[in-house]
Design a protein around this motif. Sequence first.
Motif, PDB file in Angstrom:
ATOM      1  N   THR A  48       1.725   3.129  -5.264  1.00 24.90           N
ATOM      2  CA  THR A  48       1.996   3.436  -3.862  1.00 24.90           C
ATOM      3  C   THR A  48       1.887   2.176  -3.009  1.00 24.90           C
ATOM      4  O   THR A  48       1.279   1.186  -3.410  1.00 24.90           O
ATOM      5  CB  THR A  48       0.994   4.471  -3.303  1.00 24.90           C
ATOM      6  OG1 THR A  48      -0.311   3.873  -3.250  1.00 24.90           O
ATOM      7  CG2 THR A  48       0.957   5.726  -4.145  1.00 24.90           C
ATOM      8  N   VAL A  49       2.479   2.253  -1.839  1.00 25.79           N
ATOM      9  CA  VAL A  49       2.211   1.253  -0.808  1.00 25.79           C
ATOM     10  C   VAL A  49       0.770   1.440  -0.348  1.00 25.79           C
ATOM     11  O   VAL A  49       0.259   2.569  -0.307  1.00 25.79           O
ATOM     12  CB  VAL A  49       3.179   1.455   0.375  1.00 25.79           C
ATOM     13  CG1 VAL A  49       2.765   0.632   1.582  1.00 25.79           C
ATOM     14  CG2 VAL A  49       4.597   1.108  -0.044  1.00 25.79           C
ATOM     15  N   LEU A  50       0.103   0.348  -0.019  1.00 25.95           N
ATOM     16  CA  LEU A  50      -1.230   0.441   0.558  1.00 25.95           C
ATOM     17  C   LEU A  50      -1.145   0.093   2.038  1.00 25.95           C
ATOM     18  O   LEU A  50      -0.817  -1.031   2.406  1.00 25.95           O
ATOM     19  CB  LEU A  50      -2.207  -0.504  -0.139  1.00 25.95           C
ATOM     20  CG  LEU A  50      -3.619  -0.566   0.465  1.00 25.95           C
ATOM     21  CD1 LEU A  50      -4.261   0.813   0.513  1.00 25.95           C
ATOM     22  CD2 LEU A  50      -4.500  -1.542  -0.296  1.00 25.95           C
ATOM     23  N   LEU A  51      -1.412   1.085   2.874  1.00 18.79           N
ATOM     24  CA  LEU A  51      -1.448   0.876   4.320  1.00 18.79           C
ATOM     25  C   LEU A  51      -2.907   0.829   4.753  1.00 18.79           C
ATOM     26  O   LEU A  51      -3.646   1.801   4.586  1.00 18.79           O
ATOM     27  CB  LEU A  51      -0.722   2.008   5.042  1.00 18.79           C
ATOM     28  CG  LEU A  51      -0.814   2.025   6.571  1.00 18.79           C
ATOM     29  CD1 LEU A  51      -0.245   0.761   7.184  1.00 18.79           C
ATOM     30  CD2 LEU A  51      -0.105   3.262   7.131  1.00 18.79           C
ATOM     31  N   VAL A  52      -3.320  -0.316   5.265  1.00 24.39           N
ATOM     32  CA  VAL A  52      -4.679  -0.502   5.769  1.00 24.39           C
ATOM     33  C   VAL A  52      -4.593  -0.616   7.285  1.00 24.39           C
ATOM     34  O   VAL A  52      -3.823  -1.416   7.815  1.00 24.39           O
ATOM     35  CB  VAL A  52      -5.325  -1.777   5.186  1.00 24.39           C
ATOM     36  CG1 VAL A  52      -6.698  -2.026   5.809  1.00 24.39           C
ATOM     37  CG2 VAL A  52      -5.446  -1.658   3.668  1.00 24.39           C
TER      38      VAL A  52
END
Length: 451
Positions: A48-52
């Motif tokens: 997955t994309v990691l959105l922080v």
Amino acid sequence: MKTTKSLSPVQQIVAAHRRGECVGLYSVCCSHPSVLRAAMRVAATYDTVLLVEATSNQVDQFGGYTGMTPRQFRDYVHQLAREHSFPLERLMLGGDHLGPNAWQELDATTAMQNAETLIAAYVAAGFHKIHLDCSMRCADDPEYLSDEIIAERSARLCMVAEQAAEQAGLPAPVYVIGTEVPVPGGEADLAKAGAVTAAGAAKRTLDVHRKAFMDLDLHVAWRRVIAMVVQPGVDFDHSRIQHYDAAQAATLSAFVAGQPGIVFEAHSTDYQRESALHDMVRDHFAILKVGPAATFALREGLLALCRIEDELVAAGQTSRLMQVLDEVMLAQPKHWSKHYPGSSAEQRLLRRYGLSDRCRYYWGEAPVAAAVEKLCANLDAREIPLSLLSQHLPEQYLEVLQGLLATDANALLEHRIGRVLAQYARACNRNANAIAPAEDIAPAGTASAIC
């Protein structure tokens, strides 16, 4: 019309969801290195994309409670990613509740000037997903802000963001709007939690924001509004959880299904059942925010490690982590005193075990950080007996037993946090729609792990 390749990873996920794919985006709202390392491992495992995301009171132009400006926070997260071989192209940064939130005690003019500087700093540092949140009142505002005032202020901040991106030579950001915004970090009392947003209220929010953007000639920016914050009927306070009810949210879900290009962003999804997270993504609450649940798992893991330390280390040589944490919280009560009611004994329990996890504000304090370091050093200098792992960290014990997880303190801790975040990854990943066992996450200390 933009091609898929010209869209950012965040836009691609929203577009895929709107095409009918059962996919969403989870947002990790935390700055703690153990949580971020666990999040990177989960994102790698589930592809997955990691959105922080950083919140406005956490990171701002003055440092926030973390002591970091947006540029410093970006560098910090990027360095963690490089250290653990997580590809930067799969790491996205977002800004949460960006607006006058931190300056509500000031007059609106001053608060909005600070908010403009805040927005510009976030965008110039490369934060791509920007939550425009002007839903809170300032000192000289009326008791209740109209949708029009909120929208006008949000559009004003959007204009600043557009200019900042252009001046920095960065891709234009994407935006989240909304007026029914839950309290950051959970409610002080769940009785005050909002009901499910009415579809009519959501339509009005969308309409007034569209008009405010058009009034400032922000036509192109409006096409990058990807989501709207609403209340889907989920929230929590220090001891209770409001669980998602798909039937209650059905009308709201049907409304957004008819609005091209946008999804709903759900805040305060911490502590929801995993099945509910899947249901929320299906119902177009396609951006799920999680924060306190991750640091709650961090605190649980540290407490379990302290119990093991107490069994293995002489009393005078232990870290006393939990005592040090409480001492610091008592000496600096500003982050919890308004949230935890009751007697001193009741407050003591809430400081340690409350679901709103106000102790998350204190892990960076020097005495607490030193105690965590001593705890890990004490345990890493010894072999932890399997029997103690089974007693205090039973889920991690099973992984250790199979040779899938190392027994150093950080590996155990990050695995515990990762089990929480993995629920969100499974709910949001098109290839993991079925609810899989939490043990499917690649454990720390294995060849397939990131860290």
